[in-house]
Design an enzyme around this catalytic site. Structure first.
Site, PDB file in Angstrom:
ATOM      1  N   SER A 139       0.664  -1.204  -0.091  1.00 37.23           N
ATOM      2  CA  SER A 139       0.028  -0.190   0.138  1.00 37.23           C
ATOM      3  C   SER A 139       0.884   1.204  -0.062  1.00 37.23           C
ATOM      4  O   SER A 139       1.811   1.498  -0.978  1.00 37.23           O
ATOM      5  CB  SER A 139      -0.926  -0.100   1.449  1.00 37.23           C
ATOM      6  OG  SER A 139      -1.774   0.927   1.021  1.00 37.23           O
TER       7      SER A 139
ATOM      8  N   ASP B 244      -9.493  -4.231  -5.652  1.00 40.38           N
ATOM      9  CA  ASP B 244      -8.750  -3.059  -4.877  1.00 40.38           C
ATOM     10  C   ASP B 244      -8.688  -1.915  -5.566  1.00 40.38           C
ATOM     11  O   ASP B 244      -8.720  -1.892  -6.765  1.00 40.38           O
ATOM     12  CB  ASP B 244      -7.377  -3.579  -4.628  1.00 40.38           C
ATOM     13  CG  ASP B 244      -6.547  -2.625  -4.119  1.00 40.38           C
ATOM     14  OD1 ASP B 244      -6.981  -1.666  -3.313  1.00 40.38           O
ATOM     15  OD2 ASP B 244      -5.096  -2.938  -4.134  1.00 40.38           O
TER      16      ASP B 244
ATOM     17  N   HIS C 128      -7.589  -5.085  -0.927  1.00 45.45           N
ATOM     18  CA  HIS C 128      -6.559  -4.434  -0.313  1.00 45.45           C
ATOM     19  C   HIS C 128      -6.495  -4.907   1.193  1.00 45.45           C
ATOM     20  O   HIS C 128      -7.320  -4.747   1.797  1.00 45.45           O
ATOM     21  CB  HIS C 128      -6.862  -3.044  -0.385  1.00 45.45           C
ATOM     22  CG  HIS C 128      -5.878  -2.040   0.007  1.00 45.45           C
ATOM     23  ND1 HIS C 128      -4.884  -1.521  -1.086  1.00 45.45           N
ATOM     24  CD2 HIS C 128      -5.420  -1.321   0.957  1.00 45.45           C
ATOM     25  CE1 HIS C 128      -4.087  -0.888  -0.619  1.00 45.45           C
ATOM     26  NE2 HIS C 128      -4.175  -0.655   0.766  1.00 45.45           N
TER      27      HIS C 128
END
Length: 407
Positions: free
Chosen positions: A193, A347, A377
Site C-alpha cells: 500500500s 482493490d 486491499h
C-alpha cells in the site's frame, strides 16, 4: 448521586448501541462484497468491525476526546505479536527512528539477502507490532535479514515525515550491511500500500547515491503510486470495497498531506490539475493505459474536470513525485531494478500497479506481475491470523517468498 450515575451509564450505553447499529445499517447498505471474494461472510464481518473502529475514532475526535488516528493507534497497541523462537528480533533506533530487525536464528555460511520493509496503513494504521508477525515470517521463509521501519505517523506527524524517516533509516541500514551480515548486492525494497509507494520512491532516490549499495529488486504489494487520477477504472469499480474504500483513502490522504477535506470532491474529479500538467502526465496516468479487460462497460467520466486554480494551489503537493513516484521521468524509470508487482482485482489501487507495470516494461525493466482475482486491499495482513485468514492472503505471501528466494 447513584441514580444520576446509573442514568448516565444507561444513556451512554444506549448511545453506544445506537452508534453500533447505525454503522451496521450503513455498512449493509453501502459496502460492496465482490463475488470473487472467498468467505464473503467473514469478509463482511471483519470489514464491519474495521469501519466501526474508524467511526468510533471519528466520534471521539468530534467530541475532542482524542483524534481518530490516535484512537486507532490505541487499538493497535492492544495487539501483541507472536514470538517465533526461530527468528532473532532486535528493537533498535536509527537516530530517532524506531526500527525492528529480524534475522533467522539458524546459522548461515555466507551473507544473507536483505529486505527493507516499508509498511502500509495510510499513515493511520500500521506499526512495528502490527507488522511483526508478517515480517518475522517473511524473514524466516526467505532466509533474509529484514528491517521493518517504524516511521512517524498521524496524528502528530504529517507529510513529508514518513518519506524522510524511511529514507534516513534506509541509508543507515545500507551503510551498515556488513554489521548485519547482508549481501550488498541482494537488498530488496518491499512494501504494501503506502509502503509500496515508499519503496519505489526510495529506490528512485538511491539511484543518485552511487556510493551506497543499490536496491536489487522492488517487491510491491498493491502499492499506492500516484495521487492525480482518481477516476481510473479500479477507483470507480472498487470504491466501496473494504478495506480501502475511496472515501477512507481520501480521508487519510487529506489528513496526512494536511489538505482541507472540502477539496476532496475537486480532487476526485481532477479539477486541481492544470491543463498543461495533464498534458505532460496523461501518457502515463490516463485510463487509456489500462487493458480493456480491466474496465467495465460504463462510460468513463470526463477527466480532468474544469481547472480550479484555488484547488491547485491548495493541493500542489499531490504533484510531487515524493508522494506520486509514477511522475518521474522515463530516464529514472529506465534505471530502476527489476520488480515484482502484486495487484488485487478487488482493490481501488489495482490500476496503480497496472500503470507502473506498463511504465517499467516500456523502459525495458524486467517485471514479474502477480494478479490475484480474489484478492482485496490489505489481505496479506491476514496471512498469519488463521481464524481470519483468506486463501488470497497466503497465496500472495507464498508468491512474494518464492520471488525473493530467487534473488
Amino acid at each position: 448521586m447513584i441514580p444520576l450515575l446509573g442514568t448516565l451509564l444507561t444513556v451512554g450505553g444506549l448511545l453506544a448501541l445506537g452508534l453500533n447499529l447505525w454503522v451496521l445499517l450503513q455498512h449493509f447498505l453501502t459496502i460492496d462484497v465482490p463475488a470473487a471474494i472467498t468467505h464473503p461472510v467473514k469478509f463482511w464481518i471483519l470489514s464491519y468491525f474495521f469501519q466501526l473502529s474508524i467511526t468510533w475514532g471519528t466520534v471521539l475526535e468530534k467530541l475532542r476526546i482524542c483524534s481518530m488516528p490516535g484512537f486507532i493507534s490505541f487499538l493497535q497497541s492492544l495487539f501483541k505479536p507472536t514470538k517465533d523462537p526461530k527468528v532473532v528480533v532486535q528493537d533498535l533506533r536509527f537516530g530517532t527512528i524506531p526500527v525492528r530487525l529480524f534475522q533467522p536464528r539458524r546459522a548461515c555460511p555466507g551473507l544473507r539477502r536483505g529486505i527493507i520493509f516499508y509498511h502500509g496503513g495510510g499513515a493511520v494504521f500500521g506499526n512495528l507490532d502490527f507488522y511483526h508477525n508478517l515480517c518475522s515470517d517473511l524473514a524466516l521463509k526467505t532466509d533474509s535479514v529484514l528491517l521493518l521501519i517504524g516511521y512517524r505517523k498521524l496524528p502528530d506527524h504529517h507529510h513529508p515525515s514518513v518519506s524522510r524517516d524511511c529514507m534516513n533509516a534506509s541509508i543507515h541500514f545500507l551503510k551498515a550491511l556488513s554489521t548485519y551480515g547482508v549481501d550488498p548486492f541482494r537488498v530488496v525494497a518491499c512494501g504494501d500500500s503506502l509502503g509500496g509507494g515508499l519503496a519505489v520512491k526510495i529506490t528512485q532516490d538511491l539511484l543518485c547515491m552511487p556510493e551506497l549499495p543499490q536496491i536489487r529488486a522492488q517487491v510491491l504489494i498493491y502499492a499506492l503510486l500516484q495521487l492525480l487520477n482518481y477516476q481510473l477504472p479500479s477507483h470507480r469499480m472498487n470504491q466501496n470495497v473494504p478495506f480501502l474504500t475511496r472515501n477512507f483513502m481520501m480521508n487519510c490522504l487529506c489528513r496526512y498531506l494536511d489538505i482541507d477535506p472540502s477539496w476532496q470532491d475537486t480532487m476526485l474529479k481532477g479539477g486541481f490539475i492544470a491543463p498543461e500538467t495533464w498534458k505532460k502526465y496523461r501518457k502515463w496516468l490516463s485510463s487509456d493505459n489500462i487493458p480493456q479487460k480491466f474496465k467495465n462497460k460504463t462510460q468513463e467520466p470526463e477527466f480532468p474536470s474544469s481547472f480550479n486554480e484555488s484547488a491547485h494551489l491548495e493541493t500542489i503537493c499531490l504533484l510531487d513525485d515524493l508522494v506520486s513516484p509514477l511522475l518521474v521521468d522515463d530516464e529514472v524509470i529506465a534505471r530502476l531494478p527489476e520488480a515484482f508487482l502484486v495487484s488485487c482485482e478487488n482493490d481501488v489501487l489495482r490500476d496503480d500497479t497496472l500503470l507502473y507495470k506498463k511504465r517499467l516494461e516500456d523502459q525495458g525493466v524486467p517485471v514479474t506481475w502477480y494478479h490475484v482475482e480474489d484478492g482485496f486491499h490489505g489481505c496479506i495482513l491476514f496471512c498469519d491470523k488463521k481464524p481470519f485468514s483468506f486463501p488470497c492472503s497466503q497465496t500472495i505471501m507464498d508468491a512474494v517468498v518464492s520471488y525473493i528466494k530467487g534473488i
